[in-house]
Design an enzyme around this catalytic site. Structure first.
Site, PDB file in Angstrom:
ATOM      1  N   ARG A   1      72.787  79.786  44.904  1.00  0.00           N
ATOM      2  CA  ARG A   1      72.658  81.069  45.490  1.00  0.00           C
ATOM      3  C   ARG A   1      71.996  81.183  46.598  1.00  0.00           C
ATOM      4  O   ARG A   1      71.079  80.358  47.089  1.00  0.00           O
ATOM      5  CB  ARG A   1      71.869  82.064  44.334  1.00  0.00           C
TER       6      ARG A   1
ATOM      7  N   ASP B   1      59.754  90.430  37.131  1.00  0.00           N
ATOM      8  CA  ASP B   1      60.129  88.999  37.803  1.00  0.00           C
ATOM      9  C   ASP B   1      61.377  89.119  38.428  1.00  0.00           C
ATOM     10  O   ASP B   1      61.919  88.050  39.140  1.00  0.00           O
ATOM     11  CB  ASP B   1      59.804  87.675  36.706  1.00  0.00           C
TER      12      ASP B   1
HETATM   13  P1  AMP Z   1      65.727  85.692  33.284  1.00  0.00           P
HETATM   14  O1  AMP Z   1      65.349  86.500  32.410  1.00  0.00           O
HETATM   15  O2  AMP Z   1      66.778  84.767  33.257  1.00  0.00           O
HETATM   16  O3  AMP Z   1      65.071  85.992  34.616  1.00  0.00           O
HETATM   17  O4  AMP Z   1      64.444  84.479  32.955  1.00  0.00           O
HETATM   18  C1  AMP Z   1      63.009  84.586  32.883  1.00  0.00           C
HETATM   19  C2  AMP Z   1      62.168  83.512  32.810  1.00  0.00           C
HETATM   20  O5  AMP Z   1      62.568  82.506  32.006  1.00  0.00           O
HETATM   21  C3  AMP Z   1      62.169  82.870  34.378  1.00  0.00           C
HETATM   22  O6  AMP Z   1      60.802  82.336  34.400  1.00  0.00           O
HETATM   23  C4  AMP Z   1      63.304  81.720  34.070  1.00  0.00           C
HETATM   24  O7  AMP Z   1      63.099  80.914  34.980  1.00  0.00           O
HETATM   25  C5  AMP Z   1      63.018  81.363  32.717  1.00  0.00           C
HETATM   26  N1  AMP Z   1      64.167  80.726  31.978  1.00  0.00           N
HETATM   27  C6  AMP Z   1      65.117  81.571  31.876  1.00  0.00           C
HETATM   28  N2  AMP Z   1      65.776  80.409  31.254  1.00  0.00           N
HETATM   29  C7  AMP Z   1      65.544  79.266  31.160  1.00  0.00           C
HETATM   30  C8  AMP Z   1      65.779  78.052  30.655  1.00  0.00           C
HETATM   31  N3  AMP Z   1      67.073  77.801  30.014  1.00  0.00           N
HETATM   32  N4  AMP Z   1      65.008  77.012  30.954  1.00  0.00           N
HETATM   33  C9  AMP Z   1      63.791  77.198  31.750  1.00  0.00           C
HETATM   34  N5  AMP Z   1      63.229  78.457  32.122  1.00  0.00           N
HETATM   35  C10 AMP Z   1      64.220  79.511  31.694  1.00  0.00           C
HETATM   36 MG    MG Z   2      64.669  85.980  36.205  1.00  0.00          MG
END
Ligand code: AMP
Ligand code: MG
Length: 478
Positions: free
Chosen positions: A170, A246
């Site tokens: 990205r 975030d």
């Molecule tokens: P998101 O809702 O996908 O934006 O993720 C929220 C948080 O969880 C962020 O800090 C992401 O980096 C972390 N996160 C989501 N999925 C994973 C994963 N499979 N492994 C590690 N961190 C994750």
């Molecule tokens: Mg995120």
């Protein structure tokens, strides 16, 4: 220019070490290139004809490191569903560095210091969704991160089922989030908070360097851009689904595509995210949540901006949002001037669409051909009497239009997409890709990139969504 000749820089690594963690991508097993996007290739000043697919695969998989790249994950915090989480960070994204004003980031490339319980991976399904939607939103004129390429693999990733691991490359002018500021504010690291604001100004608001009251102006600009972005979302029926702080970009662009959806039949309270039981992130709540999130950002910036000044900037949010939305709707309806009763016209349109269970995208597109014959429009509504009443008002508005019918049609066809990537359409591409057939992913990329054009081979995707696929909810797992 070829990709091996470019040289990345990593200005973020000049910040204090607490801002990031240097980490290399963990390669996926047996990677395959699913798609690459020549538009994004050109953003980097590269020649699409010189792209070597194997090389691109290796770059996404982390087995070929670009010149100058020092991969790192960024630290941030965030309010998730209203609750503050003191440390999140890139748990599965790894930044490669900056080139030509674009920060290159791999998503799904393995664990980092911020992975918490996560595996650092992203599955093919959600990666296809992010890859295609970034480009679709861009083509719709909506500020967004971009996507350059996508790989799949044989790596098994555990979600509700076993799925394939994938990685998207990205691009964004900035990956700083509201949550980046919240991290330093809530952990009482105010010197670093200031460093971050200075960094963001240099990176993304260079016109504010050395300007008096630059932090207030920066916040004011974020307020404005966020309001405009959400007005765009509302105008096309886009439901982001996870507007945690975030996932809110500090430069006001759409990032972190998860369980998003385009509305099928118009339903104002639609919630695309299956886990969002209270509808915090429903379609009609998005403008309010934008404001709430900006208030959190204002609070995080309080060591740099007085409460009066940040409140003054935040107060403008409603006006920015409404002005932009009215402008977009005015264009969508092909009106040169806003009628006196503009908000009644627009509000009654949305109620009429909702009561008529009308699919918003074909409705606006059909309206773009309207010359007085109402039957194609009435066919899209289960509340034809109400729609007739609305069309009476619309006809009156057209009377005071100065442009010709032909000009109106041309303008409307250029801002009412024929195609948006609804979930059922994406799912068809995902189902094929799971069987190693990436043709529809690539077909939809072209569709996403020219949503106002005719694509006879995809005509059925321009119709109202089939009932069984309408307004479904999506799992948050990705
Ligand atoms: P998101 O809702 O996908 O934006 O993720 C929220 C948080 O969880 C962020 O800090 C992401 O980096 C972390 N996160 C989501 N999925 C994973 C994963 N499979 N492994 C590690 N961190 C994750
Ligand atoms: Mg995120």
């Amino acid at each position: 220019m070829k990709i091996e000749t470019i040289s990345l820089t990593t200005p973020y690594l000049n910040l204090d070490p607490i801002f990031y963690h240097e980490v290399h991508p963990t390669p996926l097993h047996n990677p395959q290139l699913v798609s690459y996007n020549t538009d994004a290739v050109q953003l980097l000043g590269l020649d699409p004809d010189q792209i070597v697919p194997e090389q691109l695969t290796n770059i996404l998989n982390g087995t070929q490191i670009l010149n100058g790249s020092r991969p790192y994950a960024m630290c941030y915090a965030g309010h998730q569903f209203g609750y503050f989480v003191p440390r999140l960070g890139d748990g599965r994204a790894i930044n490669l560095g900056l080139y030509n004003g674009w920060n290159l980031q791999l998503k799904g490339s393995g664990q980092t210091l911020y992975s918490r319980q996560g595996d650092g991976r992203a599955v093919l399904r959600s990666s296809i969704r992010e890859y295609l939607m970034s480009e679709a939103m861009h083509a719709l004129g909506i500020p967004t991160s971009r996507a350059l390429a996508l790989i799949s693999s044989d790596e098994k990733v555990a979600r509700e089922n076993w799925e394939r691991g994938a990685i998207v490359l990205r691009l964004s002018p900035s990956w700083i989030r509201f949550g980046s500021f919240e991290y330093f504010f809530h952990s009482n690291k105010h010197a670093q908070l200031e460093q971050l604001a200075d960094f963001l100004i240099t990176e993304s608001f260079p016109e504010l360097v050395g300007v008096e009251d630059a932090y207030t102006k920066m916040y004011g600009e974020i307020v404005k851009r966020t309001a405009h972005m959400i007005a765009h979302w509302q105008s096309v029926g886009f439901n982001h689904g996870v507007m945690n702080t975030d996932n809110m970009s500090a430069i006001g662009i759409t990032i972190d595509y998860g369980p998003y959806a385009f509305l099928d039949t118009f339903e104002s309270g639609y919630i695309c995210n299956h886990t969002d039981h209270e509808g915090r992130y429903s379609y009609d709540n998005q403008p309010r949540i934008g404001h709430w999130n900006l208030a959190q950002l204002g609070r995080a910036l309080s060591p740099l901006i007085s409460p009066e000044k940040s409140a003054h900037e935040l107060e403008k949010y409603g006006n920015y949002f409404t002005t932009k939305l009215l402008e977009l709707l005015k264009n969508k309806l092909g009106l040169d001037t806003l009628p006196d009763e503009e908000s009644t016209l627009f509000r009654s349109l949305f109620t009429t669409m909702e009561n008529g269970r009308t699919d918003m995208t074909p409705f606006f597109r059909t309206l773009s051909h309207y010359e007085g014959d109402r039957s194609p429009l009435l066919a899209l509504s289960l509340a034809p009497n109400q729609l007739n009443d609305w069309l009476d008002i619309y006809d009156e508005c057209l009377q005071i239009n100065t442009s010709s019918v032909h000009e109106r049609h041309a303008k409307m066809l250029a801002c009412n997409p024929k195609y948006v990537l609804k979930n059922y359409i994406l799912q068809e591409a995902i189902d094929l890709a799971e069987k190693d057939d990436f043709s529809l992913v690539n077909g939809l990329l072209k569709l996403a990139q020219s949503p106002y054009d005719e694509h006879p081979e995809f005509e059925r995707y321009a119709q109202s969504t089939p009932l069984q696929h309408t307004n479904l909810k999506l799992s948050c797992s990705s």
